[in-house]
Design a protein around this motif. Structure first.
Motif, short mmCIF file in Angstrom:
data_model
loop_
_atom_site.label_atom_id
_atom_site.label_comp_id
_atom_site.label_asym_id
_atom_site.label_seq_id
_atom_site.Cartn_x
_atom_site.Cartn_y
_atom_site.Cartn_z
N THR A 258 0.84 -1.20 0.00
CA THR A 258 0.00 0.00 0.00
C THR A 258 0.88 1.25 0.00
O THR A 258 2.07 1.19 0.32
CB THR A 258 -0.91 0.05 1.25
N GLU A 259 0.27 2.38 -0.34
CA GLU A 259 1.01 3.64 -0.41
C GLU A 259 1.71 3.99 0.90
O GLU A 259 2.77 4.59 0.91
CB GLU A 259 0.04 4.78 -0.76
N ASN A 260 1.07 3.64 2.01
CA ASN A 260 1.62 3.97 3.32
C ASN A 260 2.53 2.90 3.90
O ASN A 260 3.08 3.05 4.99
CB ASN A 260 0.49 4.26 4.31
N ASP A 261 2.65 1.82 3.18
CA ASP A 261 3.51 0.71 3.60
C ASP A 261 3.94 -0.03 2.34
O ASP A 261 3.37 -1.04 1.97
CB ASP A 261 2.73 -0.22 4.55
N ALA A 262 4.94 0.57 1.68
CA ALA A 262 5.30 0.10 0.34
C ALA A 262 6.73 -0.42 0.26
O ALA A 262 7.69 0.33 0.45
CB ALA A 262 5.10 1.25 -0.66
N TRP A 263 6.84 -1.73 0.00
CA TRP A 263 8.15 -2.33 -0.21
C TRP A 263 8.27 -2.76 -1.67
O TRP A 263 7.28 -3.14 -2.29
CB TRP A 263 8.35 -3.57 0.67
N MET A 264 9.49 -2.71 -2.18
CA MET A 264 9.71 -3.14 -3.56
C MET A 264 11.07 -3.81 -3.69
O MET A 264 12.05 -3.31 -3.14
CB MET A 264 9.65 -1.95 -4.51
N ALA A 265 11.09 -4.93 -4.41
CA ALA A 265 12.37 -5.59 -4.66
C ALA A 265 12.90 -5.16 -6.01
O ALA A 265 12.16 -5.11 -7.00
CB ALA A 265 12.19 -7.11 -4.64
N ILE A 266 14.17 -4.80 -6.04
CA ILE A 266 14.84 -4.49 -7.30
C ILE A 266 16.20 -5.16 -7.30
O ILE A 266 17.00 -4.95 -6.39
CB ILE A 266 14.97 -2.97 -7.53
N ARG A 267 16.40 -6.03 -8.29
CA ARG A 267 17.63 -6.80 -8.41
C ARG A 267 18.03 -7.50 -7.11
O ARG A 267 19.16 -7.41 -6.65
CB ARG A 267 18.77 -5.91 -8.91
N GLY A 268 17.01 -8.13 -6.51
CA GLY A 268 17.27 -8.95 -5.32
C GLY A 268 17.33 -8.19 -4.01
O GLY A 268 17.45 -8.78 -2.95
N LYS A 269 17.24 -6.85 -4.10
CA LYS A 269 17.28 -6.06 -2.88
C LYS A 269 15.90 -5.48 -2.60
O LYS A 269 15.25 -4.95 -3.50
CB LYS A 269 18.30 -4.93 -3.00
N VAL A 270 15.47 -5.56 -1.34
CA VAL A 270 14.16 -5.05 -0.97
C VAL A 270 14.30 -3.67 -0.32
O VAL A 270 15.13 -3.48 0.57
CB VAL A 270 13.44 -6.01 0.02
N TYR A 271 13.50 -2.72 -0.83
CA TYR A 271 13.53 -1.36 -0.32
C TYR A 271 12.17 -0.96 0.23
O TYR A 271 11.14 -1.35 -0.32
CB TYR A 271 13.90 -0.37 -1.43
N ASN A 272 12.19 -0.15 1.28
CA ASN A 272 10.96 0.47 1.76
C ASN A 272 10.83 1.79 0.99
O ASN A 272 11.52 2.76 1.30
CB ASN A 272 11.05 0.73 3.26
N VAL A 273 9.96 1.82 0.00
CA VAL A 273 9.85 3.00 -0.86
C VAL A 273 8.79 3.99 -0.36
O VAL A 273 8.51 4.98 -1.03
CB VAL A 273 9.57 2.62 -2.35
N GLY B 238 9.91 -5.44 -8.61
CA GLY B 238 9.61 -4.40 -9.59
C GLY B 238 10.70 -4.23 -10.64
O GLY B 238 10.67 -3.29 -11.43
N THR B 239 11.65 -5.17 -10.63
CA THR B 239 12.82 -5.03 -11.50
C THR B 239 12.46 -4.84 -12.98
O THR B 239 12.99 -3.95 -13.65
CB THR B 239 13.75 -6.26 -11.38
N GLN B 240 11.55 -5.67 -13.46
CA GLN B 240 11.23 -5.60 -14.89
C GLN B 240 10.58 -4.26 -15.27
O GLN B 240 11.00 -3.61 -16.23
CB GLN B 240 10.32 -6.77 -15.29
N LEU B 241 9.60 -3.84 -14.47
CA LEU B 241 8.94 -2.55 -14.70
C LEU B 241 9.97 -1.43 -14.63
O LEU B 241 10.00 -0.54 -15.48
CB LEU B 241 7.87 -2.30 -13.64
N PHE B 242 10.79 -1.50 -13.62
CA PHE B 242 11.83 -0.50 -13.39
C PHE B 242 12.74 -0.39 -14.61
O PHE B 242 13.00 0.71 -15.11
CB PHE B 242 12.65 -0.89 -12.16
N ASP B 243 13.19 -1.53 -15.08
CA ASP B 243 14.13 -1.54 -16.21
C ASP B 243 13.50 -1.11 -17.52
O ASP B 243 14.17 -0.56 -18.39
CB ASP B 243 14.75 -2.94 -16.36
N GLU B 244 12.21 -1.36 -17.66
CA GLU B 244 11.52 -0.93 -18.88
C GLU B 244 11.52 0.59 -18.99
O GLU B 244 11.53 1.15 -20.07
CB GLU B 244 10.06 -1.42 -18.89
#
Ligand code: HEM
Length: 88
Positions: free
Chosen positions: A18-33, A55-61
């Motif tokens: 969710t917007e107020n609790d948002a984590w995303m993995a990019i290239r194997g690393k998880v971030y609190n965004v 989110g790696t694929q979306l990110f890279d696109e």
């Protein structure tokens, strides 16, 4: 933020979608965004597309060249544990 680094399972990652609790993995690393949400130049809705998952694929696109590691250094939570790891 800036506490201890933890390993994140895909199941745990999915909970933070969710917007107020948002984590995303990019290239194997998880971030609190969550803190970055309102600063994302592409907007909240776009960033949300990759939240709670890898989110790696979306990110890279869109912007393969953006250096997440340096930008979100303080938002780093830990390594994403692959599903395979648990199947063994
Ligand atoms: C733009 C960072 C995730 C979609 C940008 C820009 C940055 C950025 C720095 C500006 C790039 C530039 O002007 O050259 C990030 C970070 C992300 C992230 C740090 C992950 C934590 C995503 C995701 C999407 C996305 C998952 C979803 C598809 C976009 C879009 C733009 C953008 C559409 C606007 C591109 C444009 O107007 O030229 N992002 N982004 N971003 N981002 Fe992200």
């Amino acid at each position: 933020i800036g506490g201890k680094v933890i390993d994140v399972t895909p199941e745990e990652l999915r909970k933070h979608n969710t917007e107020n609790d948002a984590w995303m993995a990019i290239r194997g690393k998880v971030y609190n965004v969550t803190p970055y949400m309102e600063y994302h130049p592409g907007g909240i809705a776009e960033l949300m597309r990759g939240v709670g998952k890898d989110g790696t694929q979306l990110f890279d696109e869109i912007h393969r060249w953006v250096n997440v590691n340096s930008m979100l250094e303080k938002c780093y939570i830990g390594q994403l544990k692959s599903e395979q790891f648990f199947e063994k």
